[in-house]
Design a protein around this motif. Sequence first.
Motif, PDB file in Angstrom:
ATOM      1  N   VAL A  57       0.842  -1.203   0.000  1.00  0.00           N
ATOM      2  CA  VAL A  57       0.000   0.000   0.000  1.00  0.00           C
ATOM      3  C   VAL A  57       0.876   1.252   0.000  1.00  0.00           C
ATOM      4  CG1 VAL A  57      -1.575   1.350   1.473  1.00  0.00           C
ATOM      5  CG2 VAL A  57      -2.061  -1.050   0.996  1.00  0.00           C
ATOM      6  N   LEU A  58       1.865   1.276   0.860  1.00  0.00           N
ATOM      7  CA  LEU A  58       2.747   2.446   0.935  1.00  0.00           C
ATOM      8  C   LEU A  58       3.525   2.648  -0.365  1.00  0.00           C
ATOM      9  CD1 LEU A  58       3.971   2.146   4.614  1.00  0.00           C
ATOM     10  CD2 LEU A  58       2.701   4.077   3.627  1.00  0.00           C
ATOM     11  N   ALA A  59       3.986   1.575  -0.973  1.00  0.00           N
ATOM     12  CA  ALA A  59       4.707   1.701  -2.247  1.00  0.00           C
ATOM     13  C   ALA A  59       3.789   2.273  -3.319  1.00  0.00           C
ATOM     14  CB  ALA A  59       5.257   0.347  -2.683  1.00  0.00           C
ATOM     15  N   TRP A  60       2.539   1.814  -3.370  1.00  0.00           N
ATOM     16  CA  TRP A  60       1.586   2.329  -4.350  1.00  0.00           C
ATOM     17  C   TRP A  60       1.342   3.826  -4.120  1.00  0.00           C
ATOM     18  CZ3 TRP A  60      -3.225   4.612  -4.644  1.00  0.00           C
ATOM     19  CH2 TRP A  60      -3.869   4.541  -5.871  1.00  0.00           C
ATOM     20  N   LEU A  61       1.160   4.188  -2.855  1.00  0.00           N
ATOM     21  CA  LEU A  61       0.911   5.594  -2.529  1.00  0.00           C
ATOM     22  C   LEU A  61       2.141   6.457  -2.809  1.00  0.00           C
ATOM     23  CD1 LEU A  61      -1.139   5.029   0.731  1.00  0.00           C
ATOM     24  CD2 LEU A  61      -2.003   6.099  -1.377  1.00  0.00           C
ATOM     25  N   HIS A  96      -6.043  -2.082   2.270  1.00  0.00           N
ATOM     26  CA  HIS A  96      -5.571  -2.665   1.011  1.00  0.00           C
ATOM     27  C   HIS A  96      -6.720  -2.758   0.009  1.00  0.00           C
ATOM     28  CE1 HIS A  96      -4.148  -5.630  -1.894  1.00  0.00           C
ATOM     29  NE2 HIS A  96      -2.918  -5.276  -1.535  1.00  0.00           N
ATOM     30  N   ARG A  97      -7.893  -3.170   0.453  1.00  0.00           N
ATOM     31  CA  ARG A  97      -9.056  -3.260  -0.447  1.00  0.00           C
ATOM     32  C   ARG A  97      -9.434  -1.885  -1.001  1.00  0.00           C
ATOM     33  NH1 ARG A  97     -12.540  -7.330   3.300  1.00  0.00           N
ATOM     34  NH2 ARG A  97     -11.497  -9.242   2.656  1.00  0.00           N
ATOM     35  N   ARG A  98      -9.390  -0.862  -0.146  1.00  0.00           N
ATOM     36  CA  ARG A  98      -9.704   0.496  -0.611  1.00  0.00           C
ATOM     37  C   ARG A  98      -8.720   0.938  -1.683  1.00  0.00           C
ATOM     38  NH1 ARG A  98      -9.431   3.774   4.645  1.00  0.00           N
ATOM     39  NH2 ARG A  98      -9.490   5.562   3.232  1.00  0.00           N
ATOM     40  N   ILE A  99      -7.436   0.698  -1.437  1.00  0.00           N
ATOM     41  CA  ILE A  99      -6.416   1.091  -2.407  1.00  0.00           C
ATOM     42  C   ILE A  99      -6.567   0.265  -3.685  1.00  0.00           C
ATOM     43  CG2 ILE A  99      -3.924   1.217  -2.846  1.00  0.00           C
ATOM     44  CD1 ILE A  99      -4.955   3.330  -0.863  1.00  0.00           C
ATOM     45  N   ALA A 100      -6.891  -1.015  -3.549  1.00  0.00           N
ATOM     46  CA  ALA A 100      -7.090  -1.863  -4.728  1.00  0.00           C
ATOM     47  C   ALA A 100      -8.254  -1.346  -5.570  1.00  0.00           C
ATOM     48  CB  ALA A 100      -7.323  -3.311  -4.307  1.00  0.00           C
ATOM     49  N   ARG A 101      -9.344  -0.908  -4.924  1.00  0.00           N
ATOM     50  CA  ARG A 101     -10.472  -0.337  -5.676  1.00  0.00           C
ATOM     51  C   ARG A 101     -10.048   0.942  -6.389  1.00  0.00           C
ATOM     52  NH1 ARG A 101     -13.414  -1.910  -1.045  1.00  0.00           N
ATOM     53  NH2 ARG A 101     -13.335   0.202  -0.235  1.00  0.00           N
TER      54      ARG A 101
END
Length: 162
Positions: free
Chosen positions: A63-67, A118-123
Amino acid sequence: MARPSSLSRPIIESLYSEALVLADEVRAVFAIGMGEMTRDADDMLRLALSSEGLKATTRMMHVLAWLLNQRAYFEGEMSEGQLRKHSKLPHDRPSTPEDLELLEEPTCDLIEDTIRLHRRIARLDRAWRDGFETAPGVRQMHERIGQALMAQEVQKGRQNSL
């Protein structure tokens, strides 16, 4: 809750702050939990704590890497092409019910918090990759209706000119 039509710096910054706090909680809980375990602790408990700690930590790092990639894009350090190529959020590895049964409720709640984030970021990742189209089928139908109406207008114009 309103759905964003695009990602913005304030959305990413808010999620980044939330993720940092949660990642720190995960680190603290699992580092302390493993450190406080006595040698005579149940091997299954040790394994469950280690396994779920690794999953929660990995989940938060993804999540942090994506952000961080999103932040780099907003800072102009990455192009949209680079972002699309290198920043897909990896799939999550689910917790096992058998492991969760062995852990204390606050630890399970923390794990669930990481799963929800994680689900929120995946959406968001899926929506961003799809251009935030909430119903692509509806959009296509609107386009076909528009084209049909235009064709009717053209046909009427031809008939009137005769």
